[in-house]
Design a protein around this motif. Structure first.
Motif, mmCIF file in Angstrom:
data_model
loop_
_atom_site.group_PDB
_atom_site.id
_atom_site.type_symbol
_atom_site.label_atom_id
_atom_site.label_comp_id
_atom_site.label_asym_id
_atom_site.label_seq_id
_atom_site.Cartn_x
_atom_site.Cartn_y
_atom_site.Cartn_z
ATOM 1 N N ALA A 84 0.840 -1.195 0.000
ATOM 2 C CA ALA A 84 0.000 0.000 0.000
ATOM 3 C C ALA A 84 0.874 1.244 0.000
ATOM 4 O O ALA A 84 0.418 2.332 -0.312
ATOM 5 C CB ALA A 84 -0.915 -0.004 1.225
ATOM 6 N N ARG A 85 2.147 1.064 0.364
ATOM 7 C CA ARG A 85 3.095 2.179 0.392
ATOM 8 C C ARG A 85 4.034 2.026 -0.796
ATOM 9 O O ARG A 85 4.885 1.157 -0.793
ATOM 10 C CB ARG A 85 3.933 2.148 1.673
ATOM 11 C CG ARG A 85 3.122 2.079 2.916
ATOM 12 C CD ARG A 85 3.969 1.933 4.153
ATOM 13 N NE ARG A 85 5.264 1.300 3.907
ATOM 14 C CZ ARG A 85 6.091 0.933 4.866
ATOM 15 N NH1 ARG A 85 5.762 1.108 6.104
ATOM 16 N NH2 ARG A 85 7.245 0.391 4.585
ATOM 17 N N GLY A 86 3.899 2.868 -1.763
ATOM 18 C CA GLY A 86 4.716 2.750 -2.963
ATOM 19 C C GLY A 86 5.960 3.614 -2.931
ATOM 20 O O GLY A 86 6.378 4.123 -3.959
ATOM 21 N N GLN A 87 6.538 3.771 -1.754
ATOM 22 C CA GLN A 87 7.699 4.637 -1.623
ATOM 23 C C GLN A 87 8.917 4.039 -2.318
ATOM 24 O O GLN A 87 9.091 2.824 -2.379
ATOM 25 C CB GLN A 87 7.995 4.881 -0.144
ATOM 26 C CG GLN A 87 6.847 5.558 0.568
ATOM 27 C CD GLN A 87 7.060 5.617 2.073
ATOM 28 O OE1 GLN A 87 7.878 4.907 2.626
ATOM 29 N NE2 GLN A 87 6.293 6.475 2.728
ATOM 30 N N THR A 88 9.754 4.920 -2.805
ATOM 31 C CA THR A 88 10.961 4.501 -3.526
ATOM 32 C C THR A 88 11.830 3.597 -2.664
ATOM 33 O O THR A 88 12.363 2.596 -3.148
ATOM 34 C CB THR A 88 11.761 5.731 -3.991
ATOM 35 O OG1 THR A 88 10.911 6.527 -4.827
ATOM 36 C CG2 THR A 88 12.989 5.325 -4.771
ATOM 37 N N LYS A 89 11.972 3.920 -1.382
ATOM 38 C CA LYS A 89 12.842 3.109 -0.522
ATOM 39 C C LYS A 89 12.323 1.681 -0.387
ATOM 40 O O LYS A 89 13.109 0.741 -0.313
ATOM 41 C CB LYS A 89 13.031 3.752 0.848
ATOM 42 C CG LYS A 89 11.810 3.783 1.701
ATOM 43 C CD LYS A 89 12.090 4.377 3.075
ATOM 44 C CE LYS A 89 10.849 4.240 3.928
ATOM 45 N NZ LYS A 89 11.098 4.449 5.315
ATOM 46 N N ASP A 90 10.984 1.497 -0.370
ATOM 47 C CA ASP A 90 10.416 0.147 -0.308
ATOM 48 C C ASP A 90 10.727 -0.628 -1.583
ATOM 49 O O ASP A 90 11.104 -1.795 -1.545
ATOM 50 C CB ASP A 90 8.898 0.205 -0.103
ATOM 51 C CG ASP A 90 8.516 0.734 1.262
ATOM 52 O OD1 ASP A 90 9.318 0.607 2.209
ATOM 53 O OD2 ASP A 90 7.404 1.285 1.384
ATOM 54 N N ARG A 91 10.571 0.043 -2.717
ATOM 55 C CA ARG A 91 10.868 -0.583 -4.005
ATOM 56 C C ARG A 91 12.350 -0.973 -4.096
ATOM 57 O O ARG A 91 12.690 -2.070 -4.519
ATOM 58 C CB ARG A 91 10.499 0.376 -5.138
ATOM 59 C CG ARG A 91 10.683 -0.196 -6.529
ATOM 60 C CD ARG A 91 10.282 0.802 -7.595
ATOM 61 N NE ARG A 91 8.899 1.218 -7.477
ATOM 62 C CZ ARG A 91 7.862 0.540 -7.946
ATOM 63 N NH1 ARG A 91 8.061 -0.594 -8.583
ATOM 64 N NH2 ARG A 91 6.639 0.994 -7.807
ATOM 65 N N GLU A 92 13.216 -0.075 -3.672
ATOM 66 C CA GLU A 92 14.658 -0.347 -3.721
ATOM 67 C C GLU A 92 15.042 -1.494 -2.796
ATOM 68 O O GLU A 92 15.879 -2.327 -3.144
ATOM 69 C CB GLU A 92 15.440 0.915 -3.375
ATOM 70 C CG GLU A 92 15.349 1.974 -4.465
ATOM 71 C CD GLU A 92 15.955 3.312 -4.060
ATOM 72 O OE1 GLU A 92 16.297 3.513 -2.864
ATOM 73 O OE2 GLU A 92 16.084 4.183 -4.948
ATOM 74 N N LEU A 93 14.428 -1.548 -1.606
ATOM 75 C CA LEU A 93 14.698 -2.642 -0.678
ATOM 76 C C LEU A 93 14.271 -3.971 -1.281
ATOM 77 O O LEU A 93 15.018 -4.949 -1.260
ATOM 78 C CB LEU A 93 13.980 -2.392 0.651
ATOM 79 C CG LEU A 93 14.225 -3.398 1.766
ATOM 80 C CD1 LEU A 93 15.704 -3.472 2.135
ATOM 81 C CD2 LEU A 93 13.391 -3.037 2.987
ATOM 82 N N ALA A 94 13.073 -4.000 -1.860
ATOM 83 C CA ALA A 94 12.572 -5.223 -2.484
ATOM 84 C C ALA A 94 13.473 -5.657 -3.644
ATOM 85 O O ALA A 94 13.788 -6.838 -3.783
ATOM 86 C CB ALA A 94 11.138 -5.016 -2.977
ATOM 87 N N GLU A 95 13.886 -4.708 -4.461
ATOM 88 C CA GLU A 95 14.783 -5.039 -5.577
ATOM 89 C C GLU A 95 16.118 -5.555 -5.066
ATOM 90 O O GLU A 95 16.695 -6.481 -5.632
ATOM 91 C CB GLU A 95 14.962 -3.825 -6.483
ATOM 92 C CG GLU A 95 13.710 -3.510 -7.281
ATOM 93 C CD GLU A 95 13.783 -2.204 -8.061
ATOM 94 O OE1 GLU A 95 14.778 -1.453 -7.911
ATOM 95 O OE2 GLU A 95 12.826 -1.921 -8.798
ATOM 96 N N GLY A 96 16.610 -4.959 -3.976
ATOM 97 C CA GLY A 96 17.861 -5.421 -3.387
ATOM 98 C C GLY A 96 17.783 -6.853 -2.880
ATOM 99 O O GLY A 96 18.767 -7.586 -2.908
ATOM 100 N N TYR A 97 16.599 -7.251 -2.431
ATOM 101 C CA TYR A 97 16.396 -8.622 -1.948
ATOM 102 C C TYR A 97 16.068 -9.595 -3.075
ATOM 103 O O TYR A 97 15.974 -10.792 -2.847
ATOM 104 C CB TYR A 97 15.279 -8.670 -0.911
ATOM 105 C CG TYR A 97 15.640 -8.089 0.436
ATOM 106 C CD1 TYR A 97 16.951 -8.054 0.912
ATOM 107 C CD2 TYR A 97 14.658 -7.569 1.255
ATOM 108 C CE1 TYR A 97 17.267 -7.522 2.140
ATOM 109 C CE2 TYR A 97 14.961 -7.036 2.503
ATOM 110 C CZ TYR A 97 16.269 -7.014 2.938
ATOM 111 O OH TYR A 97 16.568 -6.500 4.172
ATOM 112 N N GLY A 98 15.844 -9.081 -4.281
ATOM 113 C CA GLY A 98 15.642 -9.955 -5.425
ATOM 114 C C GLY A 98 14.204 -10.167 -5.846
ATOM 115 O O GLY A 98 13.881 -11.203 -6.443
ATOM 116 N N VAL A 99 13.324 -9.200 -5.589
ATOM 117 C CA VAL A 99 11.939 -9.335 -6.028
ATOM 118 C C VAL A 99 11.881 -9.358 -7.558
ATOM 119 O O VAL A 99 12.701 -8.741 -8.230
ATOM 120 C CB VAL A 99 11.068 -8.185 -5.444
ATOM 121 C CG1 VAL A 99 11.310 -6.878 -6.178
ATOM 122 C CG2 VAL A 99 9.603 -8.538 -5.468
#
Length: 132
Positions: A84-99
């Motif tokens: 529900a939170r589309g913040q850049t930091k959330d996206r970057e964290l997910a990408e860093g973990y391999g989403v």
């Protein structure tokens, strides 16, 4: 189609919407509604695609994602993360973990369906400009 999705989500309305959409398209949808036991649910269900919410009771979707990517069970599993939170930091964290893909709520039905289809075929989903 005969493929399966494991949906790890705790919001009943989201569960109902995604389940209806995917089942109508021929997918088998399995559910898990909390962070606790989520990795075990992935192993037990062996889905073709995982849809994973970020904020869950009993655990974070980020922690589950990290554990799946670091573990030997399903490190290559296509994972769509919802938030529900589309913040850049959330996206970057997910990408860093391999989403595999990241989508904010609310989402369009067509985008959800196409993303799951693409992930199941090993394709990188096209992210809409609104989602960035």
């Amino acid at each position: 189609m005969g493929q399966s999705v494991l949906l790890i989500e705790d919001e009943p309305n989201i569960i109902e919407a995604i389940s209806f959409l995917l089942e109508r398209d021929g997918w088998t949808v399995r559910l898990h509604t909390e962070g606790q036991g989520a990795v075990d649910a992935v192993v037990a269900n062996d889905p073709d695609v995982l849809i994973l919410d970020v904020m869950l009771p009993g655990g974070s979707g980020f922690d589950i994602l990290r554990e799946l990517r670091q573990g030997a069970a399903r490190p290559d599993l296509p994972i769509l993360m919802l938030t529900a939170r589309g913040q850049t930091k959330d996206r970057e964290l997910a990408e860093g973990y391999g989403v595999s893909s990241f989508m904010t709520k609310p989402f369009s039905n067509s985008e959800m369906l196409q993303t799951v289809r693409d992930l199941s075929k090993g394709r990188k989903p096209v992210v809409s400009k609104d989602a960035v």
